[in-house]
Design an enzyme around this catalytic site. Structure first.
Site, mmCIF file in Angstrom:
data_model
loop_
_atom_site.group_PDB
_atom_site.id
_atom_site.type_symbol
_atom_site.label_atom_id
_atom_site.label_comp_id
_atom_site.label_asym_id
_atom_site.label_seq_id
_atom_site.Cartn_x
_atom_site.Cartn_y
_atom_site.Cartn_z
ATOM 1 N N GLY A 9 -6.749 -8.674 9.625
ATOM 2 C CA GLY A 9 -6.311 -8.868 8.231
ATOM 3 C C GLY A 9 -5.229 -9.926 8.128
ATOM 4 O O GLY A 9 -4.326 -9.861 7.288
ATOM 5 N N LEU A 11 -5.054 -12.955 7.086
ATOM 6 C CA LEU A 11 -4.912 -13.901 5.967
ATOM 7 C C LEU A 11 -4.298 -13.256 4.733
ATOM 8 O O LEU A 11 -4.179 -13.885 3.686
ATOM 9 C CB LEU A 11 -6.277 -14.500 5.605
ATOM 10 C CG LEU A 11 -6.921 -15.360 6.697
ATOM 11 C CD1 LEU A 11 -8.304 -15.831 6.247
ATOM 12 C CD2 LEU A 11 -6.051 -16.573 7.029
ATOM 13 N N GLN A 13 -1.265 -10.876 2.540
ATOM 14 C CA GLN A 13 0.130 -11.144 2.163
ATOM 15 C C GLN A 13 1.069 -11.008 3.363
ATOM 16 O O GLN A 13 1.926 -11.863 3.585
ATOM 17 C CB GLN A 13 0.565 -10.178 1.042
ATOM 18 C CG GLN A 13 1.927 -10.534 0.458
ATOM 19 C CD GLN A 13 2.520 -9.456 -0.436
ATOM 20 O OE1 GLN A 13 1.972 -8.361 -0.574
ATOM 21 N NE2 GLN A 13 3.658 -9.750 -1.027
ATOM 22 N N ARG A 37 -12.488 -13.307 6.376
ATOM 23 C CA ARG A 37 -12.746 -14.701 5.980
ATOM 24 C C ARG A 37 -12.345 -15.624 7.117
ATOM 25 O O ARG A 37 -11.421 -15.312 7.864
ATOM 26 C CB ARG A 37 -11.895 -15.066 4.757
ATOM 27 C CG ARG A 37 -12.062 -14.130 3.597
ATOM 28 C CD ARG A 37 -10.954 -14.324 2.572
ATOM 29 N NE ARG A 37 -9.777 -13.494 2.826
ATOM 30 C CZ ARG A 37 -8.549 -13.773 2.430
ATOM 31 N NH1 ARG A 37 -8.315 -14.885 1.780
ATOM 32 N NH2 ARG A 37 -7.544 -12.962 2.698
ATOM 33 N N TYR A 134 -5.823 5.850 -1.421
ATOM 34 C CA TYR A 134 -5.089 4.915 -0.562
ATOM 35 C C TYR A 134 -3.961 5.650 0.187
ATOM 36 O O TYR A 134 -3.806 5.510 1.408
ATOM 37 C CB TYR A 134 -4.517 3.780 -1.428
ATOM 38 C CG TYR A 134 -3.559 2.870 -0.710
ATOM 39 C CD1 TYR A 134 -4.004 1.949 0.234
ATOM 40 C CD2 TYR A 134 -2.185 2.920 -0.974
ATOM 41 C CE1 TYR A 134 -3.119 1.110 0.897
ATOM 42 C CE2 TYR A 134 -1.293 2.080 -0.322
ATOM 43 C CZ TYR A 134 -1.769 1.181 0.610
ATOM 44 O OH TYR A 134 -0.884 0.341 1.272
ATOM 45 N N LYS A 138 -3.282 6.524 4.336
ATOM 46 C CA LYS A 138 -2.061 6.190 5.079
ATOM 47 C C LYS A 138 -1.490 7.421 5.784
ATOM 48 O O LYS A 138 -0.913 7.315 6.873
ATOM 49 C CB LYS A 138 -1.023 5.571 4.128
ATOM 50 C CG LYS A 138 -1.438 4.193 3.609
ATOM 51 C CD LYS A 138 -1.505 3.195 4.763
ATOM 52 C CE LYS A 138 -2.111 1.880 4.377
ATOM 53 N NZ LYS A 138 -2.277 0.978 5.516
HETATM 54 P P1 NAD Z 1 -3.718 -7.863 1.844
HETATM 55 O O1 NAD Z 1 -4.716 -7.238 0.928
HETATM 56 O O2 NAD Z 1 -2.914 -8.996 1.341
HETATM 57 O O3 NAD Z 1 -4.424 -8.306 3.186
HETATM 58 C C1 NAD Z 1 -5.377 -7.505 3.818
HETATM 59 C C2 NAD Z 1 -6.333 -8.417 4.567
HETATM 60 O O4 NAD Z 1 -7.314 -7.581 5.172
HETATM 61 C C3 NAD Z 1 -7.064 -9.403 3.654
HETATM 62 O O5 NAD Z 1 -6.847 -10.727 4.098
HETATM 63 C C4 NAD Z 1 -8.541 -8.993 3.776
HETATM 64 O O6 NAD Z 1 -9.419 -10.099 3.789
HETATM 65 C C5 NAD Z 1 -8.538 -8.282 5.118
HETATM 66 N N1 NAD Z 1 -9.626 -7.315 5.236
HETATM 67 C C6 NAD Z 1 -10.111 -6.462 4.306
HETATM 68 N N2 NAD Z 1 -11.157 -5.785 4.814
HETATM 69 C C7 NAD Z 1 -11.318 -6.192 6.083
HETATM 70 C C8 NAD Z 1 -12.217 -5.868 7.125
HETATM 71 N N3 NAD Z 1 -13.200 -4.986 6.943
HETATM 72 N N4 NAD Z 1 -12.080 -6.485 8.316
HETATM 73 C C9 NAD Z 1 -11.121 -7.412 8.501
HETATM 74 N N5 NAD Z 1 -10.248 -7.775 7.563
HETATM 75 C C10 NAD Z 1 -10.345 -7.181 6.358
HETATM 76 O O7 NAD Z 1 -2.772 -6.684 2.353
HETATM 77 P P2 NAD Z 1 -1.275 -6.796 2.914
HETATM 78 O O8 NAD Z 1 -0.370 -6.695 1.753
HETATM 79 O O9 NAD Z 1 -1.156 -7.929 3.856
HETATM 80 O O10 NAD Z 1 -1.198 -5.393 3.674
HETATM 81 C C11 NAD Z 1 -1.405 -5.264 5.065
HETATM 82 C C12 NAD Z 1 -1.140 -3.816 5.445
HETATM 83 O O11 NAD Z 1 0.160 -3.422 5.008
HETATM 84 C C13 NAD Z 1 -2.108 -2.808 4.796
HETATM 85 O O12 NAD Z 1 -2.328 -1.767 5.706
HETATM 86 C C14 NAD Z 1 -1.319 -2.285 3.621
HETATM 87 O O13 NAD Z 1 -1.740 -0.977 3.257
HETATM 88 C C15 NAD Z 1 0.080 -2.270 4.183
HETATM 89 N N6 NAD Z 1 1.115 -2.300 3.142
HETATM 90 C C16 NAD Z 1 1.288 -3.397 2.356
HETATM 91 C C17 NAD Z 1 2.271 -3.377 1.370
HETATM 92 C C18 NAD Z 1 2.519 -4.564 0.473
HETATM 93 O O14 NAD Z 1 3.302 -4.436 -0.482
HETATM 94 N N7 NAD Z 1 1.909 -5.707 0.727
HETATM 95 C C19 NAD Z 1 3.073 -2.241 1.206
HETATM 96 C C20 NAD Z 1 2.824 -1.134 1.996
HETATM 97 C C21 NAD Z 1 1.857 -1.176 2.987
HETATM 98 N N1 SER Z 2 2.424 -2.292 -2.152
HETATM 99 C C1 SER Z 2 1.368 -1.394 -1.825
HETATM 100 C C2 SER Z 2 0.497 -1.124 -2.992
HETATM 101 O O1 SER Z 2 1.002 -1.247 -4.091
HETATM 102 C C3 SER Z 2 1.952 -0.082 -1.343
HETATM 103 O O2 SER Z 2 1.329 0.283 -0.203
HETATM 104 O O3 SER Z 2 -0.623 -0.785 -2.814
#
Ligand code: NAD
Ligand code: SER
Length: 305
Positions: A9, A11, A13, A37, A134, A138
């Site tokens: 994952g 690419l 955020q 991607r 979701y 987790k």
């Molecule tokens: P994001 O949605 O920006 O990135 C997730 C990436 O996973 C995407 O680039 C997508 O293309 C890729 N993806 C989706 N399905 C896939 C698959 N089957 N195989 C391979 N890649 C796949 O998410 P993020 O914000 O970077 O979050 C990353 C992790 O952090 C997640 O587990 C999310 O739950 C956790 N998280 C994020 C936040 C936040 O605010 N960004 C907060 C809490 C937890």
């Molecule tokens: N920032 C994330 C969301 O809103 C929390 O895991 O889904």
């Protein structure tokens, strides 16, 4: 070269910035960035394809995995079955391979593990009854961290604020989108109420926390290893608007809550991160105004989203 590091994952955020930090720390050749991607310096890897994960980990000599592939809350609640599949089965696929090849594993958790019965200030240890699928995925991830036999670690990230990649379909996305709308249109329509208060964090702090927790010897980490509470700062959407007006005095925002309000309302206002502070020295550096300043300064020099 020693063992390589796999990021799934990559690419997204977080991946966009974590890969940059890992490459800076270990060298470009050590980091294998993957996502669904294809992109420059990023290979295709679907975490639902367990044979492909196995083959890549074996052939590249992977010793550590940062598993970021997931669906976030808003996207996940639109398609709960797919959310469960990617977040739980995908994680399980990665754990199976990590166990086979003795890899250390980082898999993020979230403030979404908490549900409506959680106190306003979420303790590290409290019943976890999330109302979103979701959040349930987790909770399972945190349990697997403790039962799978893998050296697996996680952080309950708050909503993350950053400018290098778009937010990926979460409830906290308004705290990222608002900056782009402010600069492009001078106006934002926010999908949560003005008084909605949630825990948030600037991406630099989140990346530092991620690198720090993976550096700590396993024996120093306790029962929270699968999902440490880490706090940055909390604010209401209205307070975010006020902080943005320090840069753009004419900025306007209206508030039109949608279904994401329900998810936000089910999460705590603040996070108690005493355990992470005591066990591995966690401390955030960015508060709300510092984050807003960093966002404007970053977006003005790197308008990539
Ligand atoms: P994001 O949605 O920006 O990135 C997730 C990436 O996973 C995407 O680039 C997508 O293309 C890729 N993806 C989706 N399905 C896939 C698959 N089957 N195989 C391979 N890649 C796949 O998410 P993020 O914000 O970077 O979050 C990353 C992790 O952090 C997640 O587990 C999310 O739950 C956790 N998280 C994020 C936040 C936040 O605010 N960004 C907060 C809490 C937890
Ligand atoms: N920032 C994330 C969301 O809103 C929390 O895991 O889904």
């Amino acid at each position: 070269m020693g063992p390589r590091i796999l990021v799934t994952g990559a690419l997204g955020q977080i991946g966009t910035e974590l890969v940059e930090a890992l490459r800076f720390k270990h060298g470009d050749d050590v980091i294998i960035a993957t996502d669904l991607r294809e992109s420059t310096n990023c290979r295709i890897l679907d975490v639902m394809d367990s044979e492909a994960i196995d083959s890549l980990v074996q052939t590249e000599g992977i010793g550590e995995i940062y598993h970021l592939a997931a669906l976030l809350s808003a996207t996940g609640e639109k398609n709960p079955e797919l959310c469960w599949k990617i977040n739980v089965e995908g994680l399980d696929n990665v754990i199976t391979v990590a166990k086979k090849y003795d890899c250390r594993l980082f898999a993020p958790s979230s403030i979404a593990v908490f549900g409506p019965d959680c106190p306003d200030m979420a303790p590290q240890v409290t019943p976890l009854n999330p109302s979103t699928v979701y959040g349930k995925t987790k909770v399972v991830g945190e349990q697997l961290a403790m039962t799978s036999g893998v050296d697996m670690r996680g952080l309950r990230y708050p909503g993350l604020i950053s400018y290098k990649a778009p937010a990926g379909g979460g409830t906290t996305d308004y705290a990222v989108e608002i900056f782009h709308a402010a600069l492009e249109h001078g106006h934002y329509t926010c999908f949560v109420r003005e008084d909605t208060r949630l825990p948030m964090m600037y991406m630099d702090d989140a990346i530092r926390a991620t690198l720090e927790i993976m550096e700590i010897p396993r024996e120093k980490l306790g029962e929270a290893r699968g999902g440490y509470n880490i706090a940055g700062f909390s604010f209401t959407a209205g307070e975010l608007v006020q902080s943005i007006r320090r840069h753009l005095p004419d900025f306007t925002c209206d508030f039109v809550p949608d279904v994401r309000q329900n998810y936000a309302d089910s999460w705590p206002n603040d996070i108690d991160d005493d355990v992470a502070r005591k066990e591995w020295g966690w401390a955030p550096e960015f508060d709300l105004d510092a984050t807003v300043d960093a966002m404007f300064s970053g977006l003005k020099t790197q308008p990539t989203v």
